[in-house]
Write a protein that holds these residues in place. Structure first.
Motif, PDB file in Angstrom:
ATOM      1  N   GLN A 125       2.115  -1.075   4.619  1.00  0.00           N
ATOM      2  CA  GLN A 125       2.214   0.288   4.232  1.00  0.00           C
ATOM      3  C   GLN A 125       3.436   0.777   4.184  1.00  0.00           C
ATOM      4  OE1 GLN A 125      -0.355   3.267   6.745  1.00  0.00           O
ATOM      5  NE2 GLN A 125       1.580   4.528   6.644  1.00  0.00           N
ATOM      6  N   ARG A 140      -8.694  -5.226   3.097  1.00  0.00           N
ATOM      7  CA  ARG A 140      -9.847  -5.621   4.173  1.00  0.00           C
ATOM      8  C   ARG A 140     -10.648  -6.491   3.430  1.00  0.00           C
ATOM      9  NH1 ARG A 140     -14.670  -2.589   3.773  1.00  0.00           N
ATOM     10  NH2 ARG A 140     -13.614  -0.609   2.740  1.00  0.00           N
ATOM     11  N   ILE A 194       0.937  -1.217   0.180  1.00  0.00           N
ATOM     12  CA  ILE A 194       0.001  -0.069   0.109  1.00  0.00           C
ATOM     13  C   ILE A 194       0.804   1.169  -0.040  1.00  0.00           C
ATOM     14  CG2 ILE A 194      -1.755   1.180   1.449  1.00  0.00           C
ATOM     15  CD1 ILE A 194      -2.569  -1.382   2.474  1.00  0.00           C
ATOM     16  N   GLU A 197      -6.828   8.091   3.649  1.00  0.00           N
ATOM     17  CA  GLU A 197      -6.798   7.992   4.815  1.00  0.00           C
ATOM     18  C   GLU A 197      -8.256   7.507   5.428  1.00  0.00           C
ATOM     19  OE1 GLU A 197      -6.191  11.835   6.639  1.00  0.00           O
ATOM     20  OE2 GLU A 197      -5.233  10.937   8.439  1.00  0.00           O
ATOM     21  N   HIS A 201     -10.138   5.271   4.160  1.00  0.00           N
ATOM     22  CA  HIS A 201     -10.129   3.887   4.129  1.00  0.00           C
ATOM     23  C   HIS A 201      -9.117   2.984   4.898  1.00  0.00           C
ATOM     24  CE1 HIS A 201     -13.478   2.942   1.486  1.00  0.00           C
ATOM     25  NE2 HIS A 201     -13.288   3.911   0.625  1.00  0.00           N
ATOM     26  N   LYS A 202      -8.126   3.893   5.300  1.00  0.00           N
ATOM     27  CA  LYS A 202      -7.167   3.277   6.375  1.00  0.00           C
ATOM     28  C   LYS A 202      -7.921   3.105   7.702  1.00  0.00           C
ATOM     29  CE  LYS A 202      -2.953   3.974   8.679  1.00  0.00           C
ATOM     30  NZ  LYS A 202      -1.702   4.783   8.514  1.00  0.00           N
ATOM     31  N   TYR A 258      -1.985  -3.809  10.407  1.00  0.00           N
ATOM     32  CA  TYR A 258      -1.165  -3.588   9.306  1.00  0.00           C
ATOM     33  C   TYR A 258       0.369  -3.368   9.430  1.00  0.00           C
ATOM     34  CZ  TYR A 258      -0.871   1.343   9.981  1.00  0.00           C
ATOM     35  OH  TYR A 258      -0.698   2.520  10.740  1.00  0.00           O
ATOM     36  N   PHE A 261     -10.465   0.313   7.653  1.00  0.00           N
ATOM     37  CA  PHE A 261      -9.557  -0.830   7.736  1.00  0.00           C
ATOM     38  C   PHE A 261      -9.132  -1.139   9.224  1.00  0.00           C
ATOM     39  CE2 PHE A 261      -5.366  -3.197   7.892  1.00  0.00           C
ATOM     40  CZ  PHE A 261      -5.402  -4.049   6.856  1.00  0.00           C
ATOM     41  N   GLN A 262      -8.493  -0.106   9.879  1.00  0.00           N
ATOM     42  CA  GLN A 262      -8.382  -0.532  11.465  1.00  0.00           C
ATOM     43  C   GLN A 262      -9.716  -0.630  12.233  1.00  0.00           C
ATOM     44  OE1 GLN A 262      -5.859   3.463  11.334  1.00  0.00           O
ATOM     45  NE2 GLN A 262      -4.326   2.020  12.428  1.00  0.00           N
ATOM     46  N   GLY A 313      -5.041   3.952  -1.200  1.00  0.00           N
ATOM     47  CA  GLY A 313      -6.516   3.653  -0.706  1.00  0.00           C
ATOM     48  C   GLY A 313      -7.104   2.497  -1.227  1.00  0.00           C
ATOM     49  N   ALA A 321      -0.952  -6.677   5.207  1.00  0.00           N
ATOM     50  CA  ALA A 321      -1.071  -5.618   4.544  1.00  0.00           C
ATOM     51  C   ALA A 321       0.291  -4.855   4.918  1.00  0.00           C
ATOM     52  CB  ALA A 321      -2.376  -4.835   4.956  1.00  0.00           C
ATOM     53  N   PHE A 330      -5.969  -0.480   0.573  1.00  0.00           N
ATOM     54  CA  PHE A 330      -6.633  -0.599   1.953  1.00  0.00           C
ATOM     55  C   PHE A 330      -7.963  -1.535   1.882  1.00  0.00           C
ATOM     56  CE2 PHE A 330      -3.745   2.503   4.016  1.00  0.00           C
ATOM     57  CZ  PHE A 330      -3.243   1.657   4.882  1.00  0.00           C
TER      58      PHE A 330
END
Ligand SMILES: NC(=O)C1=CN([C@@H]2O[C@H](COP(=O)(O)OP(=O)(O)OC[C@H]3O[C@@H](n4cnc5c(N)ncnc54)[C@H](OP(=O)(O)O)[C@@H]3O)[C@@H](O)[C@H]2O)[C@@H](O)CC1
Ligand SMILES: [K+]
Length: 335
Positions: free
Chosen positions: A80, A67, A53, A92, A94-95, A105, A98-99, A60, A78, A63
């Motif tokens: 980064q 996911r 990523i 951001e 979508h990050k 990640y 994801f979290q 984006g 994943a 992510f």
């Protein structure tokens, strides 16, 4: 299918957002999910997958893809590969999703750590850079791309392999060498260019919900089997060869009869009714043995072209020889 430049793709994005009210985050969700299901055709349930990523919206998409794969139960790491400060906007958002979905990640600090993961992986998904990449790859992308290309891993790219320019005219680049690329919405020009095409591997295009009817008429298109079927004229069952156009092919010479034969064969296969070939009399026997359906007009190299008025279409020049082409025939036809 339209073929686009990076600029035209951004314009389509803008129209989707402004004219159709499709938000960037929604487009990214659509893109990531469509790409995931496309890539799954190449992934087995037991595969270990690394998703790379990067900065920008391609990251984006990464992510969303990571996911979706994790939600489906795949074995995914994943990575980064850029600092947090490089992830902004829709990527951001979508990050965060994801979290919030409870997925971990890894942040790449040393390329050696990533390399260890790559060595154990079966599949590597490239969501590092997309159509926004400009110039030669800077670090860490240059090193990562090199590591990926060295590993015996299945390389899948998102939208465009990292480092490949989207448009024409660039030949000084390093890039992720994909086995397969899942292209978002429309193929970019570089899919069809000699230096860039090999980096895509096999490819197909996924649809992400852009409002295609809102886009201006587009001049560059990929002509597909469906287009051919759609535009092929219907034949009347009682028609005869005279009902389907009369074509003249002017070309060929004593020592180069092949190209005019192939042109005539292609014209007849694509539906022309009557085809006449104007060529050097000494070339006629060899062409006639290949094309039984055509009639012939004798044409002397460099001489006057035949009267064109009775033909619906004319093809000129193949195998005619340079001297003749530079001499009288083309001027005669042009006059
Ligand atoms: N409808 C669509 O099409 C949709 C498209 N979507 C996706 O968006 C993608 C396009 O996104 P994008 O515009 O953010 O560009 P993208 O390439 O991801 O990143 C730019 C970053 O790259 C960096 N950078 C640039 N050159 C570099 C270099 N040589 N070496 C190193 N770094 C370099 C640059 O850094 P900077 O130069 O600004 O410091 C910036 O941070 C598109 O491909 C598709 O995947 C979907 O999500 C939604 C719908
Ligand atoms: K990519």
């Amino acid at each position: 299918m339209d073929i686009v430049t990076a600029q035209e793709m951004y314009e389509r994005d803008r129209v989707a957002m402004e004219a159709a009210g499709l938000e960037g985050e929604l487009l990214m969700e659509n893109a990531g999910r469509a790409v995931t299901y496309d890539l799954l055709r190449h992934i087995l349930p037991e595969h270990k997958i690394v998703v790379l990523i990067g900065a920008g919206n391609n990251g984006g998409d990464g992510f969303v893809i990571a996911r979706t794969l994790l939600n489906l139960g795949y074995d995914v790491e994943a990575w980064q590969v850029v600092p947090d400060t490089k992830i902004s906007g829709d990527a951001e958002a979508h990050k965060r999703i994801f979290q919030a979905s409870g997925h971990p990640y890894r942040r790449m600090n040393r390329s050696e750590d990533l390399n260890t993961s790559l060595r154990q992986a079966d599949v590597c998904i490239d969501a590092m850079l997309g159509i926004g990449a400009k110039g030669r790859l800077r670090e860490p992308f240059a090193t990562i791309v090199h590591l990926c290309n060295e590993q015996s891993v299945l390389r899948l790219a998102v939208d465009i392999p990292t480092g490949v320019p989207a448009d024409e005219g660039v030949d000084d680049f390093d890039a992720f060498k994909a086995h397969y690329t899942s292209i978002i919405e429309a193929p970019k020009q570089s899919v069809f260019l000699q230096q860039t095409e090999p980096f895509y591997g096999k490819w197909s295009v996924v649809e992400i919900g852009l409002p295609v009817k809102c886009f201006a008429n587009h001049q560059r298109r990929l002509w597909e089997v469906s287009d051919l079927k759609r535009t092929m004229p219907e034949r009347d069952a009682h028609s005869h060869k005279g009902s389907h156009g009369k074509g003249l092919i002017l070309g060929g010479s004593r020592y180069m009869p092949g190209s005019v034969s192939m042109t005539a064969r292609a014209a007849l296969r694509s539906g022309s009714g009557l085809i006449a070939i104007a060529t050097d009399r000494q070339a006629i026997p060899s062409i006639a043995s290949f094309i039984q359906e055509a009639t012939f007009v004798e044409y002397e190299e460099g001489g006057r072209a035949p009267d064109l008025s009775s033909y619906d279409g004319v093809a000129v020049g193949m195998g005619i020889g340079r001297e003749a082409a530079q001499g009288g025939s083309d001027r005669t036809i042009g006059s």
